[in-house]
Write a protein that holds these residues in place. Structure first.
Motif, PDB file in Angstrom:
ATOM      1  N   VAL A  24       3.962  -7.036   2.381  1.00 34.57           N
ATOM      2  CA  VAL A  24       3.753  -5.798   0.936  1.00 34.57           C
ATOM      3  C   VAL A  24       3.727  -4.468   1.488  1.00 34.57           C
ATOM      4  CG1 VAL A  24       3.129  -5.132  -1.558  1.00 34.57           C
ATOM      5  CG2 VAL A  24       3.600  -7.562  -0.478  1.00 34.57           C
ATOM      6  N   LYS A  25       4.257  -3.761   1.496  1.00 31.06           N
ATOM      7  CA  LYS A  25       3.821  -2.182   1.879  1.00 31.06           C
ATOM      8  C   LYS A  25       3.981  -1.448   0.468  1.00 31.06           C
ATOM      9  CE  LYS A  25       3.357  -3.424   6.397  1.00 31.06           C
ATOM     10  NZ  LYS A  25       2.568  -3.205   7.122  1.00 31.06           N
ATOM     11  N   ASN A  26       3.110  -0.318   0.645  1.00 30.78           N
ATOM     12  CA  ASN A  26       2.926   0.866  -0.131  1.00 30.78           C
ATOM     13  C   ASN A  26       3.848   1.084  -1.205  1.00 30.78           C
ATOM     14  OD1 ASN A  26       2.691   3.769  -0.127  1.00 30.78           O
ATOM     15  ND2 ASN A  26       3.961   3.957   0.653  1.00 30.78           N
ATOM     16  N   LEU A  27       2.579  -0.556  -2.070  1.00 30.00           N
ATOM     17  CA  LEU A  27       3.081  -0.836  -3.498  1.00 30.00           C
ATOM     18  C   LEU A  27       2.936  -0.215  -4.129  1.00 30.00           C
ATOM     19  CD1 LEU A  27       4.955  -2.828  -4.392  1.00 30.00           C
ATOM     20  CD2 LEU A  27       3.678  -3.974  -5.398  1.00 30.00           C
ATOM     21  N   GLY A  28       3.465   0.625  -5.742  1.00 32.61           N
ATOM     22  CA  GLY A  28       2.699   1.012  -6.846  1.00 32.61           C
ATOM     23  C   GLY A  28       3.357   1.198  -7.842  1.00 32.61           C
ATOM     24  N   ILE A  29       2.597   1.605  -8.539  1.00 31.68           N
ATOM     25  CA  ILE A  29       3.281   1.515 -10.345  1.00 31.68           C
ATOM     26  C   ILE A  29       2.477   2.442 -11.470  1.00 31.68           C
ATOM     27  CG2 ILE A  29       2.628  -0.099 -11.202  1.00 31.68           C
ATOM     28  CD1 ILE A  29       4.933  -0.842 -12.834  1.00 31.68           C
ATOM     29  N   PHE A  69       2.268   3.675 -15.572  1.00 33.48           N
ATOM     30  CA  PHE A  69       2.251   3.057 -16.911  1.00 33.48           C
ATOM     31  C   PHE A  69       2.148   5.139 -17.638  1.00 33.48           C
ATOM     32  CE2 PHE A  69       1.398  -0.364 -15.549  1.00 33.48           C
ATOM     33  CZ  PHE A  69       2.810  -1.022 -15.233  1.00 33.48           C
ATOM     34  N   GLY A  70       2.952   6.097 -17.795  1.00 38.02           N
ATOM     35  CA  GLY A  70       2.650   7.126 -18.605  1.00 38.02           C
ATOM     36  C   GLY A  70       1.725   7.939 -17.224  1.00 38.02           C
ATOM     37  N   GLY A  71       0.320   8.365 -17.630  1.00 37.63           N
ATOM     38  CA  GLY A  71       0.242   9.099 -16.762  1.00 37.63           C
ATOM     39  C   GLY A  71      -1.072   8.353 -15.639  1.00 37.63           C
ATOM     40  N   LEU A  72      -1.086   7.266 -15.771  1.00 36.78           N
ATOM     41  CA  LEU A  72      -1.857   6.341 -15.696  1.00 36.78           C
ATOM     42  C   LEU A  72      -1.443   5.476 -13.887  1.00 36.78           C
ATOM     43  CD1 LEU A  72      -4.566   4.508 -15.184  1.00 36.78           C
ATOM     44  CD2 LEU A  72      -4.050   3.363 -16.577  1.00 36.78           C
ATOM     45  N   ARG A  73      -2.072   6.106 -13.006  1.00 35.54           N
ATOM     46  CA  ARG A  73      -1.125   4.755 -11.937  1.00 35.54           C
ATOM     47  C   ARG A  73      -1.875   3.500 -11.270  1.00 35.54           C
ATOM     48  NH1 ARG A  73       2.978   5.132  -9.154  1.00 35.54           N
ATOM     49  NH2 ARG A  73       2.991   4.411  -6.805  1.00 35.54           N
ATOM     50  N   ALA A  74      -1.691   2.788 -11.958  1.00 39.66           N
ATOM     51  CA  ALA A  74      -1.875   1.426 -12.035  1.00 39.66           C
ATOM     52  C   ALA A  74      -2.364   0.444 -10.938  1.00 39.66           C
ATOM     53  CB  ALA A  74      -1.372   0.417 -12.609  1.00 39.66           C
ATOM     54  N   VAL A  75      -1.575   0.633 -10.181  1.00 38.25           N
ATOM     55  CA  VAL A  75      -1.555   0.368  -8.275  1.00 38.25           C
ATOM     56  C   VAL A  75      -1.206   1.443  -8.100  1.00 38.25           C
ATOM     57  CG1 VAL A  75      -0.337  -1.644  -7.238  1.00 38.25           C
ATOM     58  CG2 VAL A  75      -0.929  -1.903  -9.199  1.00 38.25           C
ATOM     59  N   ASN A  76      -1.768   1.396  -6.013  1.00 35.22           N
ATOM     60  CA  ASN A  76      -1.166   2.568  -5.989  1.00 35.22           C
ATOM     61  C   ASN A  76      -1.678   1.947  -4.078  1.00 35.22           C
ATOM     62  OD1 ASN A  76      -1.114   5.475  -5.489  1.00 35.22           O
ATOM     63  ND2 ASN A  76      -2.660   5.260  -4.256  1.00 35.22           N
ATOM     64  N   SER A  77      -0.882   2.413  -3.435  1.00 37.22           N
ATOM     65  CA  SER A  77      -0.065   1.981  -2.494  1.00 37.22           C
ATOM     66  C   SER A  77      -0.662   1.169  -1.474  1.00 37.22           C
ATOM     67  CB  SER A  77      -0.822   3.239  -1.022  1.00 37.22           C
ATOM     68  OG  SER A  77      -0.448   4.473  -1.357  1.00 37.22           O
ATOM     69  N   PHE A  78      -0.418  -0.591  -2.571  1.00 41.59           N
ATOM     70  CA  PHE A  78      -0.462  -1.576  -2.273  1.00 41.59           C
ATOM     71  C   PHE A  78      -0.501  -2.439  -0.574  1.00 41.59           C
ATOM     72  CE2 PHE A  78      -0.575  -6.035  -2.512  1.00 41.59           C
ATOM     73  CZ  PHE A  78      -2.205  -6.542  -3.225  1.00 41.59           C
ATOM     74  N   GLU A  79      -1.171  -3.335  -0.508  1.00 41.04           N
ATOM     75  CA  GLU A  79      -0.506  -3.592   0.915  1.00 41.04           C
ATOM     76  C   GLU A  79      -1.092  -5.175   1.121  1.00 41.04           C
ATOM     77  OE1 GLU A  79      -0.059  -1.190   4.183  1.00 41.04           O
ATOM     78  OE2 GLU A  79       1.114   0.685   3.538  1.00 41.04           O
ATOM     79  N   ILE A  80      -0.687  -5.890   1.382  1.00 43.34           N
ATOM     80  CA  ILE A  80      -1.085  -7.042   2.249  1.00 43.34           C
ATOM     81  C   ILE A  80       0.333  -7.675   2.625  1.00 43.34           C
ATOM     82  CG2 ILE A  80      -0.022  -8.546  -0.533  1.00 43.34           C
ATOM     83  CD1 ILE A  80      -2.788  -9.380  -0.433  1.00 43.34           C
ATOM     84  N   SER A  81      -0.790  -8.149   4.108  1.00 44.92           N
ATOM     85  CA  SER A  81      -0.064  -8.705   4.713  1.00 44.92           C
ATOM     86  C   SER A  81      -0.714 -10.916   4.756  1.00 44.92           C
ATOM     87  CB  SER A  81       0.157  -9.265   5.932  1.00 44.92           C
ATOM     88  OG  SER A  81       1.193  -9.847   6.266  1.00 44.92           O
ATOM     89  N   PRO A 114       8.632  -1.704  -9.489  1.00 46.21           N
ATOM     90  CA  PRO A 114       7.902  -0.370  -8.444  1.00 46.21           C
ATOM     91  C   PRO A 114       8.523   0.643  -7.936  1.00 46.21           C
ATOM     92  CG  PRO A 114       8.581  -1.848  -6.465  1.00 46.21           C
ATOM     93  CD  PRO A 114       8.966  -3.010  -8.285  1.00 46.21           C
ATOM     94  N   ASP A 115       7.551   1.492  -8.540  1.00 40.36           N
ATOM     95  CA  ASP A 115       8.128   2.872  -7.799  1.00 40.36           C
ATOM     96  C   ASP A 115       7.723   3.967  -7.240  1.00 40.36           C
ATOM     97  OD1 ASP A 115       5.723   3.641  -8.212  1.00 40.36           O
ATOM     98  OD2 ASP A 115       5.677   4.256 -11.020  1.00 40.36           O
ATOM     99  N   ALA A 116       7.390   2.251  -5.911  1.00 43.94           N
ATOM    100  CA  ALA A 116       6.987   2.885  -4.696  1.00 43.94           C
ATOM    101  C   ALA A 116       6.609   1.729  -4.484  1.00 43.94           C
ATOM    102  CB  ALA A 116       6.155   3.780  -4.358  1.00 43.94           C
TER     103      ALA A 116
END
Length: 252
Positions: free
Chosen positions: A6-11, A13-25, A55-57
């Motif tokens: 998982v690379k740079n995952l993000g989403i 909701f409204g103005g809240l960044r719930a997950v930002n730049s999540f990465e895992i291997s 995701p939006d990223a």
């Protein structure tokens, strides 16, 4: 090659960044833990991995295949299955039929065959009955096959939910707080079962859990999530002794 990348995952909701730049291997057949305070975004990550949220990223790569943005059913067919913090069985169906639900992706038949109970339908149903019973035997649930799922003890319902997930033949099994509501004896049995599932089915396991005894007892590596971002990653003992983790998660 890792099973899950998982690379740079993000989403947001409204103005809240719930997950930002999540990465895992996560490597094949690894037991991996995702931990963090309440509201850190752990279940949101699970929802992104399974197609509940788009995701939006970022990118999600499963066994070399990009599954980013796919529908939940497509992701399940690709090899990801999950359980939920609040058990989601078909409570009024039998234990056997709950497992058979997980087999339907592997045993298609037409609507007409099902309505008219044609030979093709009957053959598939026999095969599913046999395979479901085999799974129930593996999870020591065969004696409850005709029991209504809601009548099972809590620990057995957890076991059934995992059996149903395994019926889809996943490469990656996601467990969302599997020890929630369990007493220490049930938690110990759960730990043994998770190890057994990994070894029996050669499956990779990613779990969310607040029970640090379970986490430290079975997880080989950990990622700590805090306010939607990765705080720390590494070997379990190293992560649990990291000062940032102790401050943010353990509150010491």
């Amino acid at each position: 090659m890792a099973l899950l990348e998982v690379k740079n995952l993000g989403i947001s909701f409204g103005g809240l960044r719930a997950v930002n730049s999540f990465e895992i291997s996560i490597e094949k057949e690894e037991l991996y833990g995702l931990i963090g305070p309440n509201g850190a975004g752990k279940t949101t990550v699970f929802n992104l991995l399974t197609g509940v949220y788009q995701p939006d990223a970022g990118k999600i790569i499963l066994d070399g295949t990009d599954i980013t943005g796919r529908k939940t059913t497509e992701i399940n067919r690709a090899g990801i299955a999950r359980t939920f913090q609040n058990i989601r069985l078909f409570k009024q169906m039998s234990v056997l039929d709950n497992v058979k639900v997980g087999l339907h992706n592997k045993h298609p038949y037409s609507t007409i065959e099902g309505i008219l109970r044609l030979p093709g339908y009957r053959k598939v149903e026999r095969e599913m009955d046999e395979q479901a019973m085999e799974l129930l035997k593996v999870f020591d649930l065969e004696k409850y096959a005709q029991t209504t799922a809601s009548n099972l003890p809590y620990g057995q319902q957890r076991r059934l939910e995992i059996a149903r997930a395994m019926a889809t033949e996943p490469k990656l099994l996601l467990l969302d707080e599997p020890a929630a509501g369990m007493n220490p004896n049930e938690t110990g049995e759960l730990m043994d079962m998770i190890r057994f599932v990994r070894e029996k089915f050669h499956v990779t396991v990613l779990l969310i859990e607040h029970d640090m005894k379970l986490v430290s007892g079975i997880c080989e590596r950990l990622t700590v999530l805090n306010f939607g971002e990765v705080l720390c990653q590494g070997a379990t003992s190293d992560v649990l002794n990291d000062p940032q983790v102790i401050t943010a998660y353990l509150g010491e």
